[in-house]
Each structure stands twice: as C-alpha cells, then as structure tokens.
Write a protein that holds these residues in place. Structure first.
Motif, PDB file in Angstrom:
ATOM      1  N   UNK A  92       3.669  -3.493   0.214  1.00 41.27           N
ATOM      2  CA  UNK A  92       2.866  -2.937  -0.655  1.00 41.27           C
ATOM      3  C   UNK A  92       3.184  -1.171  -1.142  1.00 41.27           C
ATOM      4  N   UNK A  93       2.666  -0.936   0.525  1.00 42.51           N
ATOM      5  CA  UNK A  93       2.668   0.471   0.330  1.00 42.51           C
ATOM      6  C   UNK A  93       3.841   1.528  -0.001  1.00 42.51           C
ATOM      7  N   UNK A  94       5.351   0.392  -0.076  1.00 38.36           N
ATOM      8  CA  UNK A  94       6.331   0.828  -0.880  1.00 38.36           C
ATOM      9  C   UNK A  94       6.326   1.622  -2.420  1.00 38.36           C
ATOM     10  N   UNK A  95       5.461  -0.535  -3.157  1.00 34.46           N
ATOM     11  CA  UNK A  95       5.185  -0.642  -4.333  1.00 34.46           C
ATOM     12  C   UNK A  95       4.185   0.587  -4.948  1.00 34.46           C
ATOM     13  N   UNK A  96       3.433   0.535  -4.002  1.00 30.39           N
ATOM     14  CA  UNK A  96       2.592   1.672  -4.750  1.00 30.39           C
ATOM     15  C   UNK A  96       3.501   2.985  -4.670  1.00 30.39           C
ATOM     16  N   UNK A  97       3.765   3.460  -3.371  1.00 28.66           N
ATOM     17  CA  UNK A  97       4.979   5.186  -3.665  1.00 28.66           C
ATOM     18  C   UNK A  97       5.731   5.083  -4.550  1.00 28.66           C
ATOM     19  N   UNK A  98       6.900   4.138  -5.095  1.00 31.35           N
ATOM     20  CA  UNK A  98       6.995   4.193  -6.192  1.00 31.35           C
ATOM     21  C   UNK A  98       6.499   4.102  -7.204  1.00 31.35           C
TER      22      UNK A  98
END
Length: 104
Positions: free
Chosen positions: A78-84
């Motif tokens: 979820x954090x990865x998706x937010x950063x991208x």
C-alpha cells in the motif's frame, strides 16, 4: 504491524501472502490499518522533502510483523502504491515473504 489482527490464525488465510486479495481485504478492513496508513503517508510526505534538503538520496522504511508475509506485506504494498501514485521512486522488498516455504 503486530497491533493489527493476524490473518495467520484464520485457516483459509494462513498460507496466503499479503499480495493476495484475500489477505489485502482482511488487513485493510480494520480502522486501525486505515488510520495507520494515513499517518504513514503523512510522515513520508513530511520526511521526503527534508531528506532531500539534507542531500540524502534515499529513505529506507522497514515494516514488520510476526511472520513477515501477511500484514507487513500488505502495508508495504500500500505504501509502495502511494509513493508511485505521488510520483516518487520506490522499491519494495519482502524479505520474509517466503520464510515458511524455505523451512519445508
């Protein structure tokens, strides 16, 4: 992530990982998860410009749980998706996602 309910103790979820929809849905349904993600995103939004200002080229964020394959994987994804989604460069590495399989 040990403050969240653990899907490991649900027989139908035990052998899945945080990359599957069943685990994601389980982990993300809790209000604590939603609040934590908002706070985590806010913290990252605060940290990144300050790291850049200090000349740092990377920020390493580690997220853990008891087994390393359910809650922490979902939250890291979820954090990865937010950063991208917010145009940041990110890499995700799930160190322990296959831990149980290595021991068999």
């Amino acid at each position: 992530m040990r403050f969240l309910p653990n899907p490991y103790y649900i027989p139908s979820l035990k052998d899945l990982t945080g990359k599957t929809d069943d685990i994601k849905n389980y982990v993300l349904k809790w209000s604590q998860t939603k609040e934590f993600l908002k706070k985590l995103e806010d913290m990252v939004d605060f940290l990144l410009p300050n790291y850049i200002e200090e000349g740092k080229s990377q920020l390493v964020i580690s997220i853990g749980c008891t087994g390393g394959k359910h809650r922490s994987v979902t939250v890291a994804e979820e954090l990865y998706d937010y950063l991208v989604k917010t145009n940041r460069r990110a890499v995700v590495n799930h160190r322990d996602i296959e831990k149980d399989n290595r021991n068999n």
